[in-house]
Design an enzyme around this catalytic site. Structure first.
Site, mmCIF file in Angstrom:
data_model
loop_
_atom_site.group_PDB
_atom_site.id
_atom_site.type_symbol
_atom_site.label_atom_id
_atom_site.label_comp_id
_atom_site.label_asym_id
_atom_site.label_seq_id
_atom_site.Cartn_x
_atom_site.Cartn_y
_atom_site.Cartn_z
ATOM 1 C CB CYS A 98 15.075 -1.952 1.521
ATOM 2 S SG CYS A 98 15.190 -3.731 1.606
ATOM 3 C CG HIS A 168 5.622 0.852 2.717
ATOM 4 N ND1 HIS A 168 5.376 -0.444 1.773
ATOM 5 C CD2 HIS A 168 5.236 0.168 4.031
ATOM 6 C CE1 HIS A 168 5.029 -1.419 2.368
ATOM 7 N NE2 HIS A 168 4.960 -1.230 3.950
ATOM 8 C CD GLU A 201 -1.817 -4.756 4.474
ATOM 9 O OE1 GLU A 201 -2.431 -5.872 4.628
ATOM 10 O OE2 GLU A 201 -0.548 -4.816 4.584
ATOM 11 N NE ARG A 224 3.201 -7.195 1.102
ATOM 12 C CZ ARG A 224 2.445 -7.633 2.066
ATOM 13 N NH1 ARG A 224 2.557 -8.707 2.946
ATOM 14 N NH2 ARG A 224 1.880 -6.433 2.697
#
Length: 320
Positions: A98, A168, A201, A224
């Site tokens: 995070c 990530h 991404e 996302r």
């Protein structure tokens, strides 16, 4: 190939998990992080973050849900992991990724990546505190200020006994700015002997293919990208020949949004009514031109009748 729905604080709750997994293509979900400080949290906290504990930690469509913990102290993290496992959690996920300032200021998330020995200590403590049948997974970024210790942190997670690692492919300093550095994940895969899941991404089938080429990972975690394109997991699997679907029309997406609005309507009365739908529309605008018009029509409304009138106009115009 496995595709996971990423946790997104304040965005991906049990309602979103249920709606997206019902579309198909998603193999697992992770809850929003449960913040651990010095104390053993009460049972109600775990049930609030993971209502799926009542259904064998699965969404209504049967997709497994992992409980995520975030904190910087091995003892409390271990104790709370043990409690979550006792309540029925099949997998405990540990958040070392995070990037939020508030989280990092309070000794959590990506800040710990500055000290790989602490990352390993927390993973080891949790692994030792839960039954062998309980999976322990972790999520990291490539680093904090830079990427120089990406492999040290991955090795710390692996050597401490984790069953799986999500990476990530950016540092904390990179935030969410493109690009994602998927090639670093390929290096990690070459050096640890547990499954590695690529994250960051991936907005389209072509992004998935390029991520797979650079990272070597068939398994990915989408955040996302799934909010912008709710059936992206199905599209990826269709392109790979493991599923068969046609992309969702705006009519179907609009119906999905309306179902979400109805499910959460009682939770956000008054001036907050419709806020979650508006938040989701911000992502949908990236993929669906119709979402721009919808957002403009709904953004200032707080009244249920006005909001529902906009929904009805769009459902009638685009329903298939």
């Amino acid at each position: 190939m496995r595709i996971f729905l990423a946790p997104m604080e304040g965005v991906v709750d049990q309602h979103v998990r249920a709606l997206l997994t019902d579309l198909g293509g998603i193999d697992g979900c992770v809850t929003e992080f449960v913040r651990v400080t010095d104390h053993l949290l009460p049972e109600k906290v775990f049930r609030r973050y993971c209502p799926e504990l009542q259904t064998d930690c699965r969404t209504p469509s049967g997709t497994p849900v992992r409980i995520q913990l975030l904190g910087g102290k091995p003892g409390p993290m271990a104790a709370n992991a043990a409690r979550a496992a006792a309540l029925g959690a099949a997998t405990i996920d540990l958040n070392f990724g995070c990037p939020a300032k508030t989280v990092n200021k309070n000794d959590g998330g990506a800040r710990l990546l500055q000290q790989p020995e602490r990352v390993g200590g927390i993973v080891a403590a949790v692994r030792n505190a839960v039954p062998k049948s309980t999976q322990v997974t972790a999520k990291i970024r490539l680093g904090f200020e830079d990427k120089s210790r990406y492999l040290d942190n991955a090795l710390a997670v692996f050597e401490a006994g984790a069953d799986e690692l999500v990476v990530h492919a950016r540092s904390k300093k990179d935030g969410y700015r493109p690009p994602a550095y998927w090639e670093y994940i390929g290096s990690i895969r070459e050096n640890i002997a547990i499954p590695v899941i690529a994250n960051g991404e991936i907005w389209s089938v072509s992004d998935y293919r390029r991520c797979r080429q650079l990272s070597g990972c068939e398994d990915v975690m989408l955040g996302r990208g799934l909010l912008a394109c709710p059936d992206l997991a199905r599209q990826i699997k269709t392109a790979a020949g493991t599923a068969n679907c046609t992309p969702l029309t705006w009519g179907r997406i609009c119906q999905l949004l309306f179902d979400y609005y109805l499910q959460t309507k009682a939770l956000y009365p008054g001036k907050f009514l419709g806020n979650r739908v508006k938040q989701w529309l911000v992502y949908l605008r990236l993929r669906y031109p119709q979402a721009i018009e919808f957002f403009e029509a709904i953004k200032r409304h707080r009244d249920a009748a006005a909001i529902e009138s906009v929904f009805q106009r769009h459902l009638q115009a685009f329903q298939t």
